[in-house]
Design an enzyme around this catalytic site. Structure first.
Site, PDB file in Angstrom:
ATOM      1  N   LYS A 189      12.384 -18.542  -5.091  1.00 29.33           N
ATOM      2  CA  LYS A 189      11.650 -19.325  -4.074  1.00 29.33           C
ATOM      3  C   LYS A 189      10.158 -19.288  -4.385  1.00 29.33           C
ATOM      4  CE  LYS A 189       9.630 -18.753  -0.135  1.00 29.33           C
ATOM      5  NZ  LYS A 189       8.529 -19.728  -0.348  1.00 29.33           N
TER       6      LYS A 189
ATOM      7  N   GLU B 141       5.286 -22.162  -1.035  1.00 28.73           N
ATOM      8  CA  GLU B 141       5.214 -23.524  -0.484  1.00 28.73           C
ATOM      9  C   GLU B 141       3.938 -24.255  -0.908  1.00 28.73           C
ATOM     10  OE1 GLU B 141       5.214 -20.640   1.018  1.00 28.73           O
ATOM     11  OE2 GLU B 141       4.153 -20.618   2.935  1.00 28.73           O
TER      12      GLU B 141
ATOM     13  N   GLY C  58       3.152 -10.851  -2.893  1.00 29.42           N
ATOM     14  CA  GLY C  58       2.506 -11.581  -1.808  1.00 29.42           C
ATOM     15  C   GLY C  58       1.715 -10.643  -0.931  1.00 29.42           C
TER      16      GLY C  58
ATOM     17  N   THR D  12       3.630  -9.702   4.884  1.00 30.93           N
ATOM     18  CA  THR D  12       4.947 -10.256   4.549  1.00 30.93           C
ATOM     19  C   THR D  12       5.808  -9.181   3.885  1.00 30.93           C
ATOM     20  OG1 THR D  12       3.974 -12.445   4.325  1.00 30.93           O
ATOM     21  CG2 THR D  12       6.107 -12.129   3.311  1.00 30.93           C
ATOM     22  N   GLY D  13       5.205  -8.372   3.054  1.00 35.54           N
ATOM     23  CA  GLY D  13       5.945  -7.266   2.407  1.00 35.54           C
ATOM     24  C   GLY D  13       6.579  -6.348   3.442  1.00 35.54           C
TER      25      GLY D  13
ATOM     26  N   GLU E 126       5.042  -6.224  -4.577  1.00 35.54           N
ATOM     27  CA  GLU E 126       3.693  -6.094  -5.151  1.00 35.54           C
ATOM     28  C   GLU E 126       2.750  -6.810  -4.185  1.00 35.54           C
ATOM     29  OE1 GLU E 126       0.326  -6.481  -6.471  1.00 35.54           O
ATOM     30  OE2 GLU E 126       1.115  -8.114  -7.692  1.00 35.54           O
TER      31      GLU E 126
ATOM     32  N   CYS F  90      -4.907 -10.625  -6.255  1.00 35.25           N
ATOM     33  CA  CYS F  90      -4.535  -9.423  -5.500  1.00 35.25           C
ATOM     34  C   CYS F  90      -5.431  -8.257  -5.892  1.00 35.25           C
ATOM     35  CB  CYS F  90      -3.060  -9.088  -5.683  1.00 35.25           C
ATOM     36  SG  CYS F  90      -2.568  -8.872  -7.385  1.00 35.25           S
TER      37      CYS F  90
ATOM     38  N   GLU G 161      -8.309  -7.746   3.743  1.00 36.32           N
ATOM     39  CA  GLU G 161      -8.373  -8.410   2.443  1.00 36.32           C
ATOM     40  C   GLU G 161      -9.084  -9.760   2.631  1.00 36.32           C
ATOM     41  OE1 GLU G 161      -4.547  -9.057   0.636  1.00 36.32           O
ATOM     42  OE2 GLU G 161      -5.412  -9.005  -1.366  1.00 36.32           O
TER      43      GLU G 161
HETATM   44  P1  ADP Z   1       0.249 -15.676   0.509  1.00 34.85           P
HETATM   45  O1  ADP Z   1       0.049 -16.620   1.659  1.00 34.85           O
HETATM   46  O2  ADP Z   1      -0.945 -14.873   0.180  1.00 34.85           O
HETATM   47  O3  ADP Z   1       0.953 -16.319  -0.653  1.00 34.85           O
HETATM   48  P2  ADP Z   1       2.551 -14.600   1.721  1.00 34.85           P
HETATM   49  O4  ADP Z   1       2.982 -13.195   1.726  1.00 34.85           O
HETATM   50  O5  ADP Z   1       2.414 -15.296   3.028  1.00 34.85           O
HETATM   51  O6  ADP Z   1       1.210 -14.557   0.957  1.00 34.85           O
HETATM   52  O7  ADP Z   1       3.485 -15.490   0.835  1.00 34.85           O
HETATM   53  C1  ADP Z   1       4.063 -15.083  -0.379  1.00 34.85           C
HETATM   54  C2  ADP Z   1       5.459 -15.635  -0.472  1.00 34.85           C
HETATM   55  O8  ADP Z   1       6.245 -15.083   0.585  1.00 34.85           O
HETATM   56  C3  ADP Z   1       5.553 -17.139  -0.301  1.00 34.85           C
HETATM   57  O9  ADP Z   1       6.561 -17.627  -1.174  1.00 34.85           O
HETATM   58  C4  ADP Z   1       5.967 -17.294   1.147  1.00 34.85           C
HETATM   59  O10 ADP Z   1       6.653 -18.485   1.434  1.00 34.85           O
HETATM   60  C5  ADP Z   1       6.878 -16.110   1.319  1.00 34.85           C
HETATM   61  N1  ADP Z   1       7.045 -15.643   2.708  1.00 34.85           N
HETATM   62  C6  ADP Z   1       6.199 -15.782   3.751  1.00 34.85           C
HETATM   63  N2  ADP Z   1       6.704 -15.180   4.860  1.00 34.85           N
HETATM   64  C7  ADP Z   1       7.898 -14.634   4.496  1.00 34.85           C
HETATM   65  C8  ADP Z   1       8.888 -13.847   5.176  1.00 34.85           C
HETATM   66  N3  ADP Z   1       8.762 -13.518   6.450  1.00 34.85           N
HETATM   67  N4  ADP Z   1       9.966 -13.438   4.474  1.00 34.85           N
HETATM   68  C9  ADP Z   1      10.101 -13.742   3.169  1.00 34.85           C
HETATM   69  N5  ADP Z   1       9.210 -14.475   2.484  1.00 34.85           N
HETATM   70  C10 ADP Z   1       8.120 -14.924   3.124  1.00 34.85           C
END
Ligand code: ADP
Length: 455
Positions: free
Chosen positions: A155, A158, A205, A209-210, A227, A261, A358
């Protein structure tokens, strides 16, 4: 699920509208990957490596298209996008070989038995990736995940769905059908993928979200490599090569419009040289021009989105309101696009939000310290993050001592953070869980399994 509206952040132009994968499409992508995984895992690591080596030609063939898609979708300069594509494509072959080596079995024996430790793949890996290095970050997960004998549901972010398709195609044409599948969508699709029948999540990411992924993966104890972000400090002692330190600090803060990062997020300069250092950084930062990534003589594209730009602008405005000195930039430009200029703040108090959250934007944030090692270490470690750090001193032994005391996964002395080829990319504390790269990183995409027979 939520559709993707893929915008060029330089112009606001809509590049594509892509529906977010439905729940049944996500489950279908996982089921397809699961079906293909058994056969893929039966190949030897060397046979898998041979197929994955085909990616080099497949990426090279798409080099121009990928670089253009990167600049259009997330804004970095075309030169930087081309550099990313060439650099990561050039590294694929060695990465694949290293993964192959990491997957070799180890033999042990006693007078009663022989045991072989084999590396068994986890099964289906969800690769969920960000937009800041739209080719590099996916490859850092896809290569070890596939090389270890897992299948992958990929994935992309977006913000870079079209780049994601090009990467998917370059891999899919070299592996059996179903070994890699693609789902498109935003965070809701990512969350559903984590909840689905996958065995492992490889994620790059944000920290928040992690954390969400970790808690959602807990129910079935799914394997994780996360990471995450950082708030990397640079410590500059008065006896340093100040010119080189200023170059590191400026480039490290502004590269990729600060959306890295491991960008330099906090700078602590020994107070006795802080005026001189500020002037050096200011001169260097003035040379960083922002603009559309396809224009000539531009070193920084826009931020990835207007939302991201506004977050950065808010941190800077708040910092200036609360006493930081604005030496350069700090004004949101008029007109379309998610632009923000190279910005230099000085006298930043470590309690300010710009020094704690950050920033992920083109901001050099300068603070001072009194020159004592203990103070430098305390300030450097005053964050929940622990990705990278850098220490500058003419006394290399002192540099090493301070580096040793900083709670970060990767520390450079008189240079920035990353280690030599073959070393892992590690985030300590809340900058990661598990890690990527190097033999140890690759092995996290498999589980050791002992096979014992009597002698
Ligand atoms: P950034 O906006 O800095 O890229 P994110 O952590 O929001 O950081 O996004 C990194 C990836 O994680 C993207 O592919 C995003 O769509 C995905 N993502 C965002 N929220 C979730 C979630 N709750 N569970 C799994 N993946 C997610």
């Amino acid at each position: 699920m939520q559709p993707i509206i893929d915008r060029n952040p330089s112009t606001g132009e809509v590049l594509a509208e892509i529906p977010g994968a439905t729940l049944s499409e996500i489950q279908g992508a996982v089921a397809t990957a699961r079906q293909a995984q058994g056969g893929w895992a039966q190949l030897s690591p060397a046979d898998r490596a041979q197929k994955l080596q085909g990616m080099v030609a497949s990426l090279e063939k798409r080099e121009g298209k990928i670089a253009r898609a990167i600049t259009q979708e997330m804004g970095k300069t075309f030169a930087a996008a081309t550099g990313e594509v060439k650099g990561y494509t050039g590294g694929v072959s060695a990465q694949v070989e290293e993964v192959c080596k990491a997957m070799q079995p180890d033999d042990f024996s006693t007078d009663k038995m022989q045991t072989q430790v084999v590396r068994a793949p986890h099964g289906v890996v969800a690769a969920i990736t960000p937009w800041n290095f739209p080719l590099g970050m996916p490859l850092s997960i896809l290569i070890p995940a596939l090389g270890a004998g897992n299948s992958v549901v990929f994935k992309p972010s977006e913000h870079v769905p079209l780049t994601g398709v090009l990467i998917f195609d370059a891999i899919a044409e070299n592996v059996p059908a179903g070994v890699i599948t693609l789902v498109q969508g935003a965070g809701d699709v990512g969350a559903a993928l984590v909840e689905s029948d996958v065995d492992m999540i490889g994620f790059v990411g944000s920290r928040d979200t992690g954390k969400r992924i970790m808690s959602s993966a807990a129910g079935e104890l799914k394997r994780l490599v996360l990471e995450l972000g950082g708030k990397d400090p640079v410590i500059v002692f008065a006896d340093s090569d100040l010119e080189a330190a200023a170059e590191c600090v400026t480039g490290g803060s502004l590269r990729n419009t600060g959306q890295v990062c491991c960008s330099v997020e906090r700078v602590f300069v020994e107070a006795s040289v802080s005026d001189k250092f500020e002037s050096m950084v200011l001169e260097k930062a003035k040379a960083w021009k922002h603009g559309d990534g396809f224009e000539e003589n531009v070193n920084m594209g826009p931020l990835v989105s207007v939302e991201q730009r506004d977050k950065v602008a808010a941190q800077v405005t708040e910092a200036v309101r609360d006493g930081a000195r604005l030496l350069l930039g700090g004004q949101t430009p008029e007109g379309p696009g998610a632009f923000y200029p190279a910005t230099v703040l000085a006298g930043v108090d470590p309690s300010l939000r710009v020094a704690r959250d950050e920033t992920f934007g083109p901001v050099v944030s300068l603070s001072t310290f009194n020159g004592e090692e203990a103070e430098a270490i305390r300030l450097g470690n005053d964050t929940p993050y622990g990705l990278g750090a850098s220490v500058w001193s003419g006394d290399v032994e002192r540099g090493r001592r301070v580096a040793g005391a900083l709670q970060a996964g990767q520390v450079g002395v008189n240079r920035y953070l990353a280690g030599a080829a073959g070393t892992p990319w590690v985030g300590a504390r809340q900058s990661g869980f598990g890690f990527l790269g190097g033999i140890e990183g690759h092995r996290q995409f498999a589980t050791p399994k002992t096979l014992s027979v009597p002698v």
